[in-house]
Design an enzyme around this catalytic site. Structure first.
Site, PDB file in Angstrom:
ATOM      1  N   HIS A   1      15.859  12.054  21.784  1.00 30.98           N
ATOM      2  CA  HIS A   1      14.813  12.120  20.757  1.00 30.98           C
ATOM      3  C   HIS A   1      15.200  11.222  19.598  1.00 30.98           C
ATOM      4  O   HIS A   1      16.379  11.099  19.266  1.00 30.98           O
ATOM      5  CB  HIS A   1      14.651  13.563  20.256  1.00 30.98           C
ATOM      6  CG  HIS A   1      13.362  13.778  19.544  1.00 30.98           C
ATOM      7  ND1 HIS A   1      13.203  13.507  18.203  1.00 30.98           N
ATOM      8  CD2 HIS A   1      12.171  14.190  19.998  1.00 30.98           C
ATOM      9  CE1 HIS A   1      11.956  13.758  17.853  1.00 30.98           C
ATOM     10  NE2 HIS A   1      11.302  14.170  18.912  1.00 30.98           N
TER      11      HIS A   1
ATOM     12  N   ASP B   1       9.484  17.981  25.934  1.00 31.63           N
ATOM     13  CA  ASP B   1       8.822  17.717  27.224  1.00 31.63           C
ATOM     14  C   ASP B   1       9.618  18.176  28.432  1.00 31.63           C
ATOM     15  O   ASP B   1       9.111  18.127  29.556  1.00 31.63           O
ATOM     16  CB  ASP B   1       8.557  16.207  27.344  1.00 31.63           C
ATOM     17  CG  ASP B   1       7.508  15.753  26.335  1.00 31.63           C
ATOM     18  OD1 ASP B   1       7.749  14.765  25.626  1.00 31.63           O
ATOM     19  OD2 ASP B   1       6.474  16.433  26.238  1.00 31.63           O
TER      20      ASP B   1
HETATM   21  C1  SDX Z   1       8.217  13.025  22.410  1.00 28.43           C
HETATM   22  O1  SDX Z   1       9.023  11.134  17.926  1.00 28.43           O
HETATM   23  C2  SDX Z   1       8.662  12.397  18.222  1.00 28.43           C
HETATM   24  O2  SDX Z   1       8.705  13.298  17.419  1.00 28.43           O
HETATM   25  C3  SDX Z   1       8.157  12.529  19.644  1.00 28.43           C
HETATM   26  C4  SDX Z   1       7.846  13.957  20.097  1.00 28.43           C
HETATM   27  C5  SDX Z   1       6.688  14.570  19.326  1.00 28.43           C
HETATM   28  O3  SDX Z   1       6.625  15.795  19.241  1.00 28.43           O
HETATM   29  O4  SDX Z   1       5.763  13.770  18.935  1.00 28.43           O
HETATM   30  O5  SDX Z   1       9.009  14.778  19.947  1.00 28.43           O
HETATM   31  C6  SDX Z   1       7.422  13.979  21.583  1.00 28.43           C
HETATM   32  O6  SDX Z   1       7.795  11.908  22.601  1.00 28.43           O
HETATM   33  C7  SDX Z   1       9.561  13.463  22.940  1.00 28.43           C
HETATM   34  C8  SDX Z   1      10.293  12.322  23.704  1.00 28.43           C
HETATM   35  C9  SDX Z   1       9.736  12.281  25.139  1.00 28.43           C
HETATM   36  N1  SDX Z   1      10.286  11.072  25.830  1.00 28.43           N
HETATM   37  C10 SDX Z   1      11.191  11.192  26.824  1.00 28.43           C
HETATM   38  O7  SDX Z   1      11.710  12.256  27.179  1.00 28.43           O
HETATM   39  C11 SDX Z   1      11.537   9.866  27.498  1.00 28.43           C
HETATM   40  C12 SDX Z   1      13.065   9.775  27.692  1.00 28.43           C
HETATM   41  N2  SDX Z   1      13.675   9.619  26.354  1.00 28.43           N
HETATM   42  C13 SDX Z   1      13.871   8.310  25.852  1.00 28.43           C
HETATM   43  O8  SDX Z   1      13.212   7.251  26.409  1.00 28.43           O
HETATM   44  C14 SDX Z   1      14.353   8.218  24.409  1.00 28.43           C
HETATM   45  O9  SDX Z   1      15.322   9.168  24.240  1.00 28.43           O
HETATM   46  C15 SDX Z   1      13.305   8.331  23.314  1.00 28.43           C
HETATM   47  C16 SDX Z   1      12.192   7.378  23.528  1.00 28.43           C
HETATM   48  C17 SDX Z   1      12.792   9.728  23.245  1.00 28.43           C
HETATM   49  C18 SDX Z   1      14.000   8.023  21.993  1.00 28.43           C
HETATM   50  O10 SDX Z   1      14.364   6.702  22.054  1.00 28.43           O
HETATM   51  P1  SDX Z   1      15.146   5.986  20.829  1.00 28.43           P
HETATM   52  O11 SDX Z   1      15.273   6.886  19.662  1.00 28.43           O
HETATM   53  O12 SDX Z   1      14.502   4.644  20.636  1.00 28.43           O
HETATM   54  O13 SDX Z   1      16.577   5.832  21.387  1.00 28.43           O
HETATM   55  P2  SDX Z   1      17.077   4.632  22.275  1.00 28.43           P
HETATM   56  O14 SDX Z   1      16.070   4.349  23.364  1.00 28.43           O
HETATM   57  O15 SDX Z   1      17.479   3.524  21.379  1.00 28.43           O
HETATM   58  O16 SDX Z   1      18.374   5.285  22.971  1.00 28.43           O
HETATM   59  C19 SDX Z   1      19.636   5.324  22.286  1.00 28.43           C
HETATM   60  C20 SDX Z   1      20.672   5.304  23.410  1.00 28.43           C
HETATM   61  C21 SDX Z   1      20.499   4.111  24.330  1.00 28.43           C
HETATM   62  O17 SDX Z   1      21.766   3.865  24.942  1.00 28.43           O
HETATM   63  P3  SDX Z   1      22.790   2.768  24.211  1.00 28.43           P
HETATM   64  O18 SDX Z   1      21.947   1.517  23.995  1.00 28.43           O
HETATM   65  O19 SDX Z   1      23.220   3.432  22.930  1.00 28.43           O
HETATM   66  O20 SDX Z   1      23.884   2.581  25.222  1.00 28.43           O
HETATM   67  O21 SDX Z   1      20.482   6.469  24.253  1.00 28.43           O
HETATM   68  C22 SDX Z   1      20.094   6.033  25.572  1.00 28.43           C
HETATM   69  C23 SDX Z   1      19.599   4.619  25.436  1.00 28.43           C
HETATM   70  O22 SDX Z   1      19.781   3.913  26.654  1.00 28.43           O
HETATM   71  N3  SDX Z   1      19.046   6.966  26.015  1.00 28.43           N
HETATM   72  C24 SDX Z   1      18.936   7.455  27.239  1.00 28.43           C
HETATM   73  C25 SDX Z   1      17.845   8.326  27.192  1.00 28.43           C
HETATM   74  N4  SDX Z   1      17.327   8.328  25.961  1.00 28.43           N
HETATM   75  C26 SDX Z   1      18.069   7.473  25.226  1.00 28.43           C
HETATM   76  N5  SDX Z   1      19.666   7.254  28.353  1.00 28.43           N
HETATM   77  C27 SDX Z   1      19.272   7.939  29.449  1.00 28.43           C
HETATM   78  N6  SDX Z   1      18.231   8.818  29.500  1.00 28.43           N
HETATM   79  C28 SDX Z   1      17.498   9.020  28.379  1.00 28.43           C
HETATM   80  N7  SDX Z   1      16.481   9.861  28.391  1.00 28.43           N
END
Ligand code: SDX
Length: 428
Positions: free
Chosen positions: A307, A364
């Site tokens: 998140h 989710d």
């Molecule tokens: C919602 O914003 C809100 O409030 C949203 C929400 C709401 O109520 O409106 O809470 C609802 O959208 C919840 C999120 C649902 N999405 C998912 O579950 C999809 C999977 N999660 C990700 O794609 C990700 O965690 C996000 C999109 C939720 C957040 O992305 P960020 O903040 O841009 O973080 P990032 O992509 O830069 O990740 C940081 C690191 C990265 O690794 P490094 O570059 O540091 O090595 O964490 C890793 C990412 O690769 N990472 C994951 C991951 N999520 C982040 N690695 C594996 N699996 C994951 N799910």
């Protein structure tokens, strides 16, 4: 004493005011940065950038705190009705008996949609994704209520538009579902609760009186409350930016529905179930999926994990996880996918990659398991998220409109070709 932030650019020192929120959050006000320095800031995804000062929802990502207008999500999820929470988010306080009765009555009497909209649904292909249908239908509401298009709308027009949208979204959502299952549309029934009426329109059939199951009604009420707002997330920011051009509420919320659809946002609840089903079908060890999620060369992500704000736990995920056990137990549903989800959470939270990055189950991760137990098809999961998020979108749009916030228009740093002369086709 008002705090300031100092910056040295090209040998010159600049000072910018610091804003402190009611929960002591701090921000550097750079609204005069470009005018005084010629510089802009750069922050892809706005991870460090505030777009507004809002009094609606407070999140503390480190401590897993979520409050709507100061009320803790844990209390609201247990004690409030979704309609009460909708009123709270939109108008700023929990309604008293008269206010709630008026709000409820007004919404109840706006649930029917124009008969012409049935022809729109007939035109969609069978199997059309309900989010595509929903965003189209919400935008089309502005054509049936042209007074909503008036940018200088007065408060009564805005309130009528708000009540119409809250009333009609469940009707449109249920019609999208009925379109795809080939069953007749059910008209709203005014003697049912907001959630009960949605259930009646989703699962009722003309041949018999639909009996609202209180277990399902209570579960949906809680799920809608848990999804109702979440400060400046992707879809809410979209609603605010679209509304900042003085576009009407229907068009702004339609854009929010489209933004929510993405699998990185609200579409994750559908992606989680698809992921868990794939894990179950393949039968490979959970660690192999965790390893794939960590592998930068693999596009696979652990859907429902991570998140932008919560870095320890998502309070909503904790409540939904408990509710999943309760609801499936009450309904006598034994879903192996719930066990897989719990085991996957266990494996991930014992892995440094997830712990170091603060990747925990989000809203989710477990919600789809409840929706499934309630008989809701996977492609309707994000529609359920939209139904819950609607009052948050509306409250945020209303706050932006009342504060007369400027049109949203970010700047950029240009990295393309420098000036060059046009060349004729023969010369290329
Ligand atoms: C919602 O914003 C809100 O409030 C949203 C929400 C709401 O109520 O409106 O809470 C609802 O959208 C919840 C999120 C649902 N999405 C998912 O579950 C999809 C999977 N999660 C990700 O794609 C990700 O965690 C996000 C999109 C939720 C957040 O992305 P960020 O903040 O841009 O973080 P990032 O992509 O830069 O990740 C940081 C690191 C990265 O690794 P490094 O570059 O540091 O090595 O964490 C890793 C990412 O690769 N990472 C994951 C991951 N999520 C982040 N690695 C594996 N699996 C994951 N799910």
């Amino acid at each position: 004493m008002s705090e300031t932030a100092r910056m040295i650019l090209d040998g010159q020192e600049y000072e910018f005011p610091v804003i402190t929120g009611s929960e002591n959050e701090k921000a550097i006000d750079i609204s005069k940065l470009r005018g005084s320095t010629g510089y802009i800031t750069m922050d892809p995804g706005f991870k460090n950038t505030g777009s507004t000062q809002s009094g609606i929802t407070y999140l503390d990502g480190e401590h897993g705190v979520l409050r709507y207008r100061g009320y803790a999500i844990e209390e609201l999820a247990e004690k409030a009705s979704f309609i009460e929470v909708a009123y709270l988010l939109i108008y700023g306080d929990l309604p008293n008996k008269e206010q709630l009765a008026y709000f409820n009555d007004s919404i109840t009497h706006h649930t029917i949609v124009h008969e012409n909209m049935k022809r729109f649904f007939d035109a969609f292909p069978l199997g059309a994704h309900p989010m595509g249908m929903l965003s189209s239908m919400v935008a089309s509401l502005s054509t049936f209520y042209p007074e909503s298009q008036n940018p200088n709308r007065d408060i009564t027009d805005i309130d009528l538009t708000i009540h119409r949208l809250i009333a009609k979204l469940p009707t449109l959502a249920a019609q999208a579902y009925k379109h795809n299952v080939g069953l007749p549309t059910m008209y709203p029934k005014n003697n049912l609760s907001y959630v009960g009426n949605f259930m009646h329109m989703m699962w009722g059939v003309p041949a018999e009186d639909y009996e609202v199951d209180p277990i399902v009604e209570s579960a949906l009420n809680k799920l809608f409350i848990l999804h109702a707002d979440h400060e400046q997330n992707c879809s809410t920011s979209t609603v605010r930016v679209v509304g900042s051009s003085q576009a009407n509420l229907y068009s702004s919320v339609s854009a929010g529905v489209s933004a929510l659809w993405g699998p990185l946002h609200g579409g994750a609840n559908q992606a989680v179930i698809e992921m868990l089903e794939a894990i179950r079908a393949e039968g490979s060890p959970l660690q192999s999926w965790i390893d794939r999620a960590k592998d930068k060369t693999d596009s696979f992500r652990l859907m429902g994990f991570g998140h932008r704000v919560y870095k320890n736990f998502d309070p909503r995920a904790r409540i939904i996880k408990r509710a999943a056990d309760e609801v499936l137990g009450q309904l006598g549903v034994n879903d192996p996918v719930l066990d897989i989800a719990k085991q996957l959470e266990e494996v991930a939270l014992n892995d440094d990659y997830f712990v170091q990055r603060g990747l925990y189950p989000n809203v989710d991760f477990y919600s789809g398991i409840i929706y499934r137990a309630l008989g809701i098809p996977t492609d309707m999961f994000t529609v359920m998220f939209a139904l819950g998020r609607l009052p948050g979108w509306i409250g945020q749009w209303k706050e932006m409109t009342e504060n007369r916030e400027p049109i949203g228009r970010p700047r950029q740093v240009y990295v393309g070709a420098s000036e060059r002369a046009f060349t004729s086709l023969d010369a290329r």
